[in-house]
Every structure is written in structure tokens, then in C-alpha cells.
Design an enzyme around this catalytic site. Sequence first.
Site, PDB file in Angstrom:
ATOM      1  CE  LYS A 101      38.477  27.982  36.769  1.00 33.17           C
ATOM      2  NZ  LYS A 101      38.800  29.342  36.284  1.00 33.17           N
TER       3      LYS A 101
HETATM    4  C1  LIG Z   1      37.947  30.109  35.423  1.00 34.71           C
HETATM    5  C2  LIG Z   1      38.159  31.558  35.367  1.00 34.71           C
HETATM    6  C3  LIG Z   1      37.193  32.455  34.829  1.00 34.71           C
HETATM    7  C4  LIG Z   1      35.922  31.962  34.181  1.00 34.71           C
HETATM    8  O1  LIG Z   1      34.997  31.442  35.102  1.00 34.71           O
HETATM    9  P1  LIG Z   1      33.799  30.521  34.594  1.00 34.71           P
HETATM   10  O2  LIG Z   1      33.097  30.089  35.824  1.00 34.71           O
HETATM   11  O3  LIG Z   1      34.446  29.368  33.847  1.00 34.71           O
HETATM   12  O4  LIG Z   1      32.960  31.345  33.689  1.00 34.71           O
HETATM   13  C5  LIG Z   1      37.436  33.798  34.888  1.00 34.71           C
HETATM   14  N1  LIG Z   1      38.582  34.295  35.414  1.00 34.71           N
HETATM   15  C6  LIG Z   1      39.539  33.480  35.921  1.00 34.71           C
HETATM   16  C7  LIG Z   1      40.787  34.078  36.462  1.00 34.71           C
HETATM   17  C8  LIG Z   1      39.364  32.091  35.928  1.00 34.71           C
HETATM   18  O5  LIG Z   1      40.327  31.304  36.438  1.00 34.71           O
END
Ligand SMILES: *Cc1c(COP(=O)(O)O)cnc(C)c1O
Length: 438
Positions: A106
Site C-alpha cells: 500500500k
Molecule cells: C491490502 C492488502 C492486500 C489486498 O489488496 P487489495 O488491493 O485490497 O485486493 C493484500 N495483502 C496485503 C498485505 C495488504 O495490505
Amino acid sequence: MKYVSTGGQTPPTSFRIAVFAGLAPDGGLYIPESIPALPHGFISELSTQSLQTIGAEVASAFIDDISRSDLATLSARAWTFPVPLIHLKDNLYVLELFHGPTLAFKDIGVRFLARILSYYLQASHQEITIAVATSGDTGSAVAHGFFNVPHITVYVLYPSGKISPLQEQQMATLGGNIHALEVDGTFDDCQRLVKQALADGEVVGARHLTTANSISLGRLLPQIGYYVWGVAQWEAAYRSRSMEERPTFVVPSGNFGNLTAAVYAMAMGTPFGHLVAATNVNDAGAQYLRTGSFVPRAAVQTHSNAMDVGNPSNLVRLRSHFRDDVSEIRRQIEAVSISDEETLDEIRLTYEHCGKIVDPHTAVGLAAARKRSVNEPTIVTATAHPGKFPEVIERALGMRIALPAQLREALERHKQSEEIPAEYEAFRQVLLKSSTRV
Ligand SMILES: *Cc1c(COP(=O)(O)O)cnc(C)c1O
């Protein structure tokens, strides 16, 4: 490039307006009017491109009011850490997206969003305030992504005592333009306070208030770039004689933002084989991709808790892209769901066979690749550093994993959050009081 809403009731809008608004006025999500193709010459020379040139190329395909050289500068400031493609064994690779400040993918979207917003604000001599509610990881990515970014003040609201000490230290110790508010309530209370503030004309006017949640276009677009970069690295280092061969991507998924970016990368002409959406037992979205019927459900808790989502917010973007045509979806995307037991097994198997410790979210992706048992080049996007999940790793491997340096440092910093009751009036006073100071 103009942007329209999945709600269908918003006139075509510039990127700039869409990225400041977050949600479209009709309540839908902004989507590009069409998906631009990457230039043919760029694709055929992919293996010679850098992460920064790819980031700028993708961004300039979607954003037409910022010059390419400025987009290149913005991309370089957002991507200050490597995104390496690692060979695990045979035809299996991981694209490590977790080398940013909070050790999860993120960081990538949030850092780009922060710099795009700041760029526009600089040009128009404006200041804005961003409020986000968090149950953990999003808050630390937003706090770090916006830390010291000019023209932007951030309020992160988190539920007191309901997030891990480590998560709290990551978002509540930065200071400067990042204000952590420890709310005496639940995550839902935090979300309600942010929603009320965004609907409060006086506060929005005084603070130029907006939010930065996962549905923002400014977070989605940079994620397209790392798929292109993953293929570029694979072509440069691993492609065999057969120029026809293309890698398949496996995407550990919760809200399906990461998967949507992959679908857009494919539609732009990035040479992929297929896409695999890997979910944990929260598989309402996966069921939709398989059957075309969507039944939202309450989320249950799993070891891969950032993917515990019962009603994935980005599914409307996918449905709109494929015009709800499930046969077209199935031609491009497979959906595989993985239990907690399979996740633990996968962490153990990957460690035994490849000598590598992976986090539970990446393990869901690797288990999905294993379940398919297809012998084609397969790249799993590794979404978080295993050091963030020491309890799960200990359960799978029977050993403690060392805390990464970034997290150890966070634990030593001084907490500087302000406690507030779960009442809107309290949050409102915080916002209005500080608006007179600036
Ligand atoms: C947010 C997140 C996901 C999922 O990603 P999306 O875009 O919501 O599908 C997967 N792994 C981690 C570690 C995350 O923080």
C-alpha cells in the site's frame, strides 16, 4: 483522458477533479473513460526500461495535465525503494512490493497519491486536510506516505486498544503534519466520524477536507506500473528462447484494487498470460469472478487479515470494465480461494523448498499457484514483509522471525496521539480549532 463514474450519473471529469474528490458525486468509483494502450515500441523494448521510466510512461497515459518530465520526477519521488522480481524455483517468481516504509504494497499507491495532490496544490497555492479512519495497516501507509509532504495535513483516526502496538507506533509517532487521533470506540466509530466530517459543509470549507481511502484513483494508477515492471524484469532476466511465452500473475486479493490495476495493465497491452485472483476464505469476490453472481457477506478473520473483506470495494470497477460479462472475465481471470490451514502449509513448504520466509498474504498467492499446478511462468505479487506477522510465522515454522529495522525503530519512537471520545463534536472541535492556527 477523462474519468467517469461506475454510478453512470457523473459527467466526464478531469483526473485532477477526480483525484481530489475520491468518490464520484453519484456515489460511484471513478474509472478511466477508456484504457490507453502503451506504445508498441515501448512494449517491444520493455526489458530495457527502468521502474521510473515505466512509472512515468503509465502515469502520462492517464494524466494529461502534468508534463511527462514532471511525472517522471513525481514517480522518482514516490518509488524510492526497489521492487525486485525474485526467482523462487522452477517457473515460479515473486514480485516484492513491500520494501517501502511500512513494509506493505500500500506504500506504493499512497506515496504516489500524496505527491500528485501536493503537486496540484503547489501550483494553485492551496492547502488541504485529509482524514482517514483505519483499523491498522492503511493508517500507517497513509501516515508515512504523506509525512512531510507540503500543503497537506493528515488526521488518522484509529480505535483505542484495538490495533496492535506496532501498528499504533507506526502511525502515531511521526508528528509534524501527521496527527494521530486515538478514538475511544471501534473502527466503525472512526469511519463514522470521518464520514460526518466529510458531510459537514463548515468543516469541509474551513479545512478543504478530503480523504485518501483505497478507492482513490491516485492510489490505483501507480499500481499498474509495477505489473509492467514485473514483466520487464522477467523478460530481461528469465525469458527463454520462446518469445511467445508470457508470465501469469497471481494477485493476493481483498478489496481487489491490486487486481484491478493488473487488469488495466493487461488491457494496456502488457504481455501477460493470465491473471489469478487469490483470496482467503472470504471469497465473495472470487465467487463473483467464477459465477457472475455476487453475494456480499460479513468478513471472517483469517491469518491474512488485510484480505478479510466480505464486500470488495473495487469489484464495481472490474464489473464495469468487463461489462458484467462473466465469460470474458473467465477468459482472463481465474479465482482461487485458500484456507488458513493451506496458508500455514504454504509458508512451511516455501521455507522448506526455497529457503524463503513469506508473509501470510503472499502465501495465499503461492498456495493458489500451487493449486493450479500449471507449468507456466508464474509471478506472485508479494504484498507484505513477513516480519510484520511474527505470530503467524511462528505458528507455521515454529520459530520467531526478527523484526525488520523499520519496525524496531517505530517501537522506540515517542507516541504523540491525541485521545478523543467517539463523538463527532469532539472531532469537529479538533478540526476547527486547528484551522484557526494555520
Ligand atoms: C491490502 C492488502 C492486500 C489486498 O489488496 P487489495 O488491493 O485490497 O485486493 C493484500 N495483502 C496485503 C498485505 C495488504 O495490505
